[in-house]
Design an enzyme around this catalytic site. Structure first.
Site, PDB file in Angstrom:
ATOM      1  N   HIS A 124       0.841  -1.204   0.000  1.00 25.46           N
ATOM      2  CA  HIS A 124       0.000   0.000   0.000  1.00 25.46           C
ATOM      3  C   HIS A 124       0.871   1.247   0.000  1.00 25.46           C
ATOM      4  O   HIS A 124       1.884   1.311   0.707  1.00 25.46           O
ATOM      5  CB  HIS A 124      -1.012   0.002   1.147  1.00 25.46           C
ATOM      6  N   ASP A 168       6.374   1.027   6.246  1.00 27.61           N
ATOM      7  CA  ASP A 168       4.943   0.709   6.154  1.00 27.61           C
ATOM      8  C   ASP A 168       4.274   1.745   5.260  1.00 27.61           C
ATOM      9  O   ASP A 168       3.812   2.758   5.739  1.00 27.61           O
ATOM     10  CB  ASP A 168       4.325   0.692   7.548  1.00 27.61           C
ATOM     11  N   GLU A 194      -4.903   2.124   2.578  1.00 30.52           N
ATOM     12  CA  GLU A 194      -4.982   0.900   3.386  1.00 30.52           C
ATOM     13  C   GLU A 194      -5.144   1.252   4.857  1.00 30.52           C
ATOM     14  O   GLU A 194      -5.924   0.640   5.569  1.00 30.52           O
ATOM     15  CB  GLU A 194      -3.714   0.055   3.197  1.00 30.52           C
ATOM     16  N   GLU A 195      -4.408   2.278   5.296  1.00 28.94           N
ATOM     17  CA  GLU A 195      -4.322   2.528   6.734  1.00 28.94           C
ATOM     18  C   GLU A 195      -5.658   2.929   7.358  1.00 28.94           C
ATOM     19  O   GLU A 195      -5.929   2.577   8.483  1.00 28.94           O
ATOM     20  CB  GLU A 195      -3.258   3.598   7.040  1.00 28.94           C
ATOM     21  N   ASP A 214       3.489  -6.364   3.362  1.00 27.41           N
ATOM     22  CA  ASP A 214       3.099  -5.329   4.325  1.00 27.41           C
ATOM     23  C   ASP A 214       3.513  -5.727   5.744  1.00 27.41           C
ATOM     24  O   ASP A 214       2.814  -5.451   6.708  1.00 27.41           O
ATOM     25  CB  ASP A 214       1.585  -5.070   4.226  1.00 27.41           C
TER      26      ASP A 214
HETATM   27 ZN   LIG Z   1       0.936  -1.360   6.275  1.00 28.12          ZN
END
Ligand SMILES: [Zn+2]
Length: 547
Positions: free
Chosen positions: A304, A316, A350-351, A379
């Site tokens: 992501h 991340d 995504e978060e 991820d």
């Molecule tokens: Zn992530």
């Protein structure tokens, strides 16, 4: 003449049946024979291509350099922010420069902005003590008065370490008007993250005015770990482990000896966060390499592209996206592209709710002419490679051509990566573990697509024998068996190397913090991980089997 037993005969008939069921150029053969004989044999050109992919990935530090340039230039990439869209534009320009085909998909997203926030412990002995906090994503602000002024919340704290304790204290009326602190020690991210995502929703039912959540991490070094909270009506923030322990100690002292410690500890929380629903547009990026024989069958690989608004979102999940991009770049440099189409997808948002993954799955439904055969996500951070987590797809598990894809991948990992020494340590990247479903590929996995996650080795493993996490984990037996097996191979070789563990704790030192920067991993780790991801993607795209 020796008679063949009925059981043996059945096995031979079964073996012949299975062999005939496979397409003739499946990329593998079933072999009968003793225990020593390999169960799967791979076509010769696999090795040659895999060697090229690895050599290509190791030849330069282009992936690390590009990620550093992007994150140094634009910073972190909160969904809805200009920084994210500028980063996406930057990537598209570079992908085009690589001569690869790239498109985008629009995703309508919510925009949550942190704005100013603070948390103080109102200590009876020291005055106002500033605590280390980060508001949780999608949390509301502290309430404003009739003139629209946000004075923050001043309230007593109450500490719980489990949902059961919360319910008990709630039933006794102990949460009313108080700030609930969830002080749950880290066991495993998968089991502990629910306190962050649901803590405010649970506590508001009992009249709490706000929640503080101890950072979901084994170690925090006074660094708060943010994350997504299911929208509730009361504000929610994460605090460092040290500050959670401080508040818990002071409350405990008061409760144990109210004569000597007469003050119930209080905090002052101010948050000015704002959410505007469906207010911004973002994009998924899709980089595609058409398959040479089965272009309608798609192997998707990605991560992501959005991040939280702290650190630089390098681990991340910038690194996950960039090794997927490098995978397609390396595959495009082979003499011929793989049989199946390979798509690197950089999912957005995504978060705070995984909208990008849902939009991608909705845009690419299975049809009579095209379908996903394998979805592969990174991820978990990028450190030394360990292997993959894998969940077989529906087609391999059901129907007339049942195929044990887990066993096939295990054999492939051992065959192509199990005895290499050039990817960080002996056998790096070769292991296959269960549970391949990840947040962005989950909508595809739900439809029955085979799913895998790239799994790095843990940079800071919890001690194997003492951690409650490993004792409780379901797959501990299979993982330790696997490790024991490889260690046995290992003995004669580089016996000095300590055995590696799949990442479970070390990633969460950095996860969702100011420490998520390029400093969390090295150029070599990124090269090795890109090589391993390219190998697994090639196996998925070149093998004509159902996964
Ligand atoms: Zn992530």
């Amino acid at each position: 003449m020796r008679r063949i037993g009925f059981f043996k005969l059945s096995l031979i008939v079964l073996a012949i049946y299975l062999f005939l069921c496979l397409p003739s150029d499946a990329g593998l053969l079933f072999l009968s024979g003793g225990d020593k004989a390999p169960k799967f044999k791979f076509e010769h050109h696999f090795q040659e291509n895999i060697d090229k992919l690895i050599a290509g990935s190791l030849e330069s530090s282009i992936v690390w350099d590009r990620l550093a340039e992007m994150t140094d230039t634009f910073g972190n990439r909160l969904v809805g922010s200009d920084a994210l869209e500028k980063s996406i534009d930057w990537i598209i320009g570079k992908v085009k420069g690589d001569g690869l085909s790239v498109t985008t998909e629009e995703v309508v997203v919510d925009y949550w902005e942190r704005n100013e926030e603070s948390l103080y412990f109102l200590s009876p002995t020291r005055g106002r003590v500033k605590l280390h906090m980060l508001g949780l994503g999608r949390s509301p602000a502290t309430p404003v008065d009739k003139d629209g002024i946000n004075h923050g919340i001043t309230a007593e704290i109450i500490v719980v370490t489990s949902k059961e304790e919360l319910e008990q204290l709630g039933a006794a009326g102990e949460l009313k008007g108080r700030v609930v602190l969830y002080n749950k020690p880290f066991e495993a991210y998968s089991t502990d993250v629910i306190y962050r995502s649901m803590g405010a929703t649970w506590a508001q039912e009992h009249g709490a005015v706000a929640v503080l959540v101890r950072s979901v991490a084994p170690l925090s070094l006074q660094t708060a770990h943010t994350g997504n909270a299911y929208p509730a009506s009361i504000p929610a923030a994460s605090i460092s482990i040290e500050d959670a322990q401080l508040l818990a100690r002071v409350l405990n002292r008061h409760q144990q000896d109210p004569k000597q410690f007469p003050d119930w500890p209080k905090v002052h929380l101010t948050m000015n966060a704002q959410t505007t629903l469906n207010s911004k547009k973002s994009r998924n990026i899709v980089v595609e390499l058409k398959g040479r024989e089965l272009p309608e069958e798609v192997v998707v690989v990605g991560g992501h592209i959005d991040s939280w608004d702290v650190g630089s979102g390098a681990i991340d999940d910038g690194a996950g996206c960039f090794i997927a991009w490098e995978t397609v770049r390396q595959l495009s440099r082979l003499d011929k592209p793989p049989r199946r189409t390979v798509r690197a997808v950089f999912w957005t948002s995504e978060e705070n709710g995984a909208a990008g993954g849902r939009v991608y799955a909705a845009n690419h439904p299975e049809t009579n002419t095209t379908r996903h055969v394998f979805a592969f996500e990174s991820d978990y951070g990028v450190f030394d490679p360990y292997g993959i987590n894998f969940t077989p797809g529906r087609r391999a598990q059901e129907g007339p051509h049942r195929f044990n894809s887990y066993e096939y991948l295990t054999a492939a990992g051992e065959h192509f990566l199990g005895s290499r020494k050039d990817l960080g340590y002996y056998g790096a990247g070769s292991f296959v573990l269960p549970n391949g479903i990840g947040a962005d590929i989950a909508p595809l996995c739900k439809q029955g697509v085979a799913c895998a996650q790239f799994r790095p080795a843990d940079p800071f493993p919890l001690p194997y024998s003492t951690s409650p996490y490993y004792i409780k984990k379901n797959d501990v037996k299979s993982e330790s068996r696997e490790l024991g097996h490889r260690r046995h191979h290992h003995d004669g070789e580089d016996a000095q190397d300590p055995p590696r563990r799949p990442v479970d704790s070390g990633y969460f030192y950095y996860h969702h913090t100011e420490a998520d920067t390029m400093g969390a991993f090295t150029p070599d780790q990124v090269k090795n991980s890109a090589a391993v991801m390219a190998v697994w993607t090639f196996i998925a795209a070149e093998s004509r089997v159902e996964f």
